[in-house]
Design an enzyme around this catalytic site. Structure first.
Site, PDB file in Angstrom:
ATOM      1  N   LYS A   5     152.001  -9.897 -53.829  1.00  0.00           N
ATOM      2  CA  LYS A   5     152.005 -11.347 -54.075  1.00  0.00           C
ATOM      3  C   LYS A   5     153.075 -11.717 -55.110  1.00  0.00           C
ATOM      4  CE  LYS A   5     148.733 -11.734 -57.791  1.00  0.00           C
ATOM      5  NZ  LYS A   5     147.586 -12.244 -58.452  1.00  0.00           N
ATOM      6  N   LYS A  14     145.163  -4.597 -62.749  1.00  0.00           N
ATOM      7  CA  LYS A  14     145.810  -4.820 -64.044  1.00  0.00           C
ATOM      8  C   LYS A  14     145.657  -3.618 -64.965  1.00  0.00           C
ATOM      9  CE  LYS A  14     146.126  -9.795 -64.082  1.00  0.00           C
ATOM     10  NZ  LYS A  14     145.644 -11.087 -64.525  1.00  0.00           N
ATOM     11  N   LYS A  33     153.902 -13.564 -61.922  1.00  0.00           N
ATOM     12  CA  LYS A  33     154.751 -13.644 -63.114  1.00  0.00           C
ATOM     13  C   LYS A  33     154.872 -12.299 -63.807  1.00  0.00           C
ATOM     14  CE  LYS A  33     151.013 -16.487 -64.829  1.00  0.00           C
ATOM     15  NZ  LYS A  33     150.714 -17.881 -65.029  1.00  0.00           N
TER      16      LYS A  33
HETATM   17  P1  TYM Z   1     146.791 -17.438 -62.770  1.00  0.00           P
HETATM   18  O1  TYM Z   1     147.301 -17.983 -64.059  1.00  0.00           O
HETATM   19  O2  TYM Z   1     147.147 -16.034 -62.418  1.00  0.00           O
HETATM   20  O3  TYM Z   1     147.265 -18.353 -61.560  1.00  0.00           O
HETATM   21  C1  TYM Z   1     147.051 -19.752 -61.519  1.00  0.00           C
HETATM   22  C2  TYM Z   1     146.751 -20.183 -60.101  1.00  0.00           C
HETATM   23  O4  TYM Z   1     147.832 -19.823 -59.233  1.00  0.00           O
HETATM   24  C3  TYM Z   1     147.331 -19.096 -58.115  1.00  0.00           C
HETATM   25  N1  TYM Z   1     148.349 -18.119 -57.693  1.00  0.00           N
HETATM   26  C4  TYM Z   1     148.785 -17.979 -56.432  1.00  0.00           C
HETATM   27  N2  TYM Z   1     148.467 -18.622 -55.301  1.00  0.00           N
HETATM   28  C5  TYM Z   1     149.116 -18.252 -54.176  1.00  0.00           C
HETATM   29  N3  TYM Z   1     150.066 -17.258 -54.145  1.00  0.00           N
HETATM   30  C6  TYM Z   1     150.415 -16.598 -55.274  1.00  0.00           C
HETATM   31  N4  TYM Z   1     151.341 -15.648 -55.238  1.00  0.00           N
HETATM   32  C7  TYM Z   1     149.762 -16.942 -56.484  1.00  0.00           C
HETATM   33  N5  TYM Z   1     149.856 -16.489 -57.765  1.00  0.00           N
HETATM   34  C8  TYM Z   1     148.979 -17.218 -58.490  1.00  0.00           C
HETATM   35  C9  TYM Z   1     146.074 -18.419 -58.621  1.00  0.00           C
HETATM   36  O5  TYM Z   1     145.206 -18.071 -57.559  1.00  0.00           O
HETATM   37  C10 TYM Z   1     145.498 -19.484 -59.530  1.00  0.00           C
HETATM   38  O6  TYM Z   1     144.735 -20.414 -58.782  1.00  0.00           O
HETATM   39  N6  TYM Z   1     142.074 -16.270 -63.837  1.00  0.00           N
HETATM   40  C11 TYM Z   1     142.941 -17.374 -63.467  1.00  0.00           C
HETATM   41  C12 TYM Z   1     142.893 -18.543 -64.448  1.00  0.00           C
HETATM   42  C13 TYM Z   1     141.534 -19.079 -64.681  1.00  0.00           C
HETATM   43  C14 TYM Z   1     140.762 -19.879 -63.799  1.00  0.00           C
HETATM   44  C15 TYM Z   1     139.550 -20.160 -64.492  1.00  0.00           C
HETATM   45  C16 TYM Z   1     140.976 -20.375 -62.513  1.00  0.00           C
HETATM   46  C17 TYM Z   1     140.813 -18.903 -65.830  1.00  0.00           C
HETATM   47  N7  TYM Z   1     139.611 -19.546 -65.721  1.00  0.00           N
HETATM   48  C18 TYM Z   1     138.555 -20.934 -63.903  1.00  0.00           C
HETATM   49  C19 TYM Z   1     139.960 -21.150 -61.937  1.00  0.00           C
HETATM   50  C20 TYM Z   1     138.768 -21.415 -62.636  1.00  0.00           C
HETATM   51  C21 TYM Z   1     144.370 -16.869 -63.428  1.00  0.00           C
HETATM   52  O7  TYM Z   1     144.714 -15.915 -64.079  1.00  0.00           O
HETATM   53  O8  TYM Z   1     145.205 -17.629 -62.687  1.00  0.00           O
END
Ligand code: TYM
Length: 334
Positions: free
Chosen positions: A197, A114, A200
């Site tokens: 991957k 990032k 968004k």
């Molecule tokens: P975020 O918002 O990027 O994504 C949310 C969830 O979607 C999954 N994900 C994917 N899985 C498979 N293929 C993909 N292309 C793909 N893109 C996204 C992510 O792995 C995630 O599970 N840091 C985290 C949010 C967070 C969090 C937490 C998660 C904050 N605190 C505590 C678990 C526990 C995030 O940015 O996810």
């Protein structure tokens, strides 16, 4: 069992989020027994590491809540809330900043991705982002954290922080959580590049299927998805060096709840001209009801705000004992 997971309320929910995480959240919610509890939240404190206007932020939190409910999260059965309304997240994150090591954070690949070439210009928030994530999980004594593959390293860090804190202060305060990563859908890839991957933050909207895309848009994105000229093989193992083809077969298999081998054997010998329309159909059928519920739910702002308010109240109560335990372990507020 204590299940917890979060999603950043930035932009749309996409197919990667849905198949990698949210569908699993819903399954775990359905499997809960009376001793178990699920916590799902919008990581709006994390989302300040992305620049957005105040109005966008307010709208995004509500819309992501509506999207999660539309996808099957039931606010009566799971605790659904936004992080900013539970100050314990920020408080515990600060405490854990004393436990997390610079060397550990320096290894985080998501920060490197990032921050890119502008590391010196990246915010401190982006660097310590995984510490806030550790606080999110540890506050609720979560045992299971359903996420996609890209969050695995952050959860390993969370386990390291919990173990070190318990050892440093000679307490048994934090539960060590297990990540739950679905094997088949751990990494849904971009429709334009099978080695990146689905995300968004990809500037091309053609790279992802959004849960808000209408039927024609979905069909068009699948029609234009990158593929190769070879026909589909009998077995999925033969897709090893064909990342775009493997991704599309994987998405079909996940949506149909079938194995990639069974999908390959159905389409073996045929090209993408035959496979893509079938994939578009199953995508459209799966996403249409979610989109329709979402469109309806998002208009009722008062209802969404009230649900999030009630969720935050439950989350504050659940988080309070662990936060008090952390202050106590340090001898603060004795
Ligand atoms: P975020 O918002 O990027 O994504 C949310 C969830 O979607 C999954 N994900 C994917 N899985 C498979 N293929 C993909 N292309 C793909 N893109 C996204 C992510 O792995 C995630 O599970 N840091 C985290 C949010 C967070 C969090 C937490 C998660 C904050 N605190 C505590 C678990 C526990 C995030 O940015 O996810």
């Amino acid at each position: 069992m204590r299940v917890l997971s979060g999603i950043q309320p930035t932009g749309n929910l996409h197919l990667g989020n849905y198949l990698g995480a949210i569908r699993n959240w819903v399954r775990m919610q359905e499997d809960m027994d009376s001793d178990s509890q699920c916590f799902f939240f919008l990581a709006d404190l994390h989302s300040i590491t992305v620049h957005e206007t105040r109005e966008q932020r307010i709208r995004n939190v509500r819309e992501m809540a509506a999207a999660l409910i539309a996808a099957g999260i039931d606010p009566d059965r799971s605790v659904l809330f936004n992080q900013a309304r539970v100050p314990a997240h920020a408080e515990l994150a600060w405490i854990l900043n004393g436990t997390a090591r610079m060397g550990w954070l320096n290894r985080m690949t998501q920060f490197k991705d990032k921050a890119g070439k502008h590391r010196e210009g990246a915010s401190v928030g982006l660097f310590v982002y995984p510490v806030l994530q550790a606080a999110d999980v540890l506050l609720y004594q979560a045992t299971h954290v359903p996420v996609g593959e890209d969050q695995k390293q952050h959860l390993e860090l969370c386990r390291d922080i919990a173990t070190k804190f318990n050892a440093d202060f000679d307490v048994d305060l934090f539960t060590i959580p297990d990540p739950i990563i679905p094997k088949e859908t751990a990494r849904i890839m971009s429709l334009r590049d099978g080695t990146a991957k689905m995300s968004k933050s990809d500037p091309s909207d053609m790279s992802r299927i959004n849960l808000t895309d209408d039927d024609d848009t979905i069909a068009q994105k699948i029609r234009k998805a990158k593929t190769d000229p070879e026909p589909l093989p009998e077995l999925a193992s033969a897709l090893e060096n064909r990342p775009e083809a493997a991704n599309l077969v994987g998405i079909f298999a996940a949506l149909a709840s079938r194995s990639a081998d069974s999908v390959c054997s159905e389409f073996a010998g045929q090209g993408f001209g035959a496979f893509k329309p079938a994939l578009a159909d199953i995508l459209i059928e799966t996403l249409r009801p979610i989109r329709e519920r979402f469109e309806m739910l998002k208009t009722d702002v008062a209802q969404l705000d009230s649900l999030l308010g009630k969720g935050a109240e439950k989350a504050r109560a659940a988080a309070a004992p662990t936060l008090a335990g952390a202050y106590d372990a340090l001898g603060l507020m004795a």
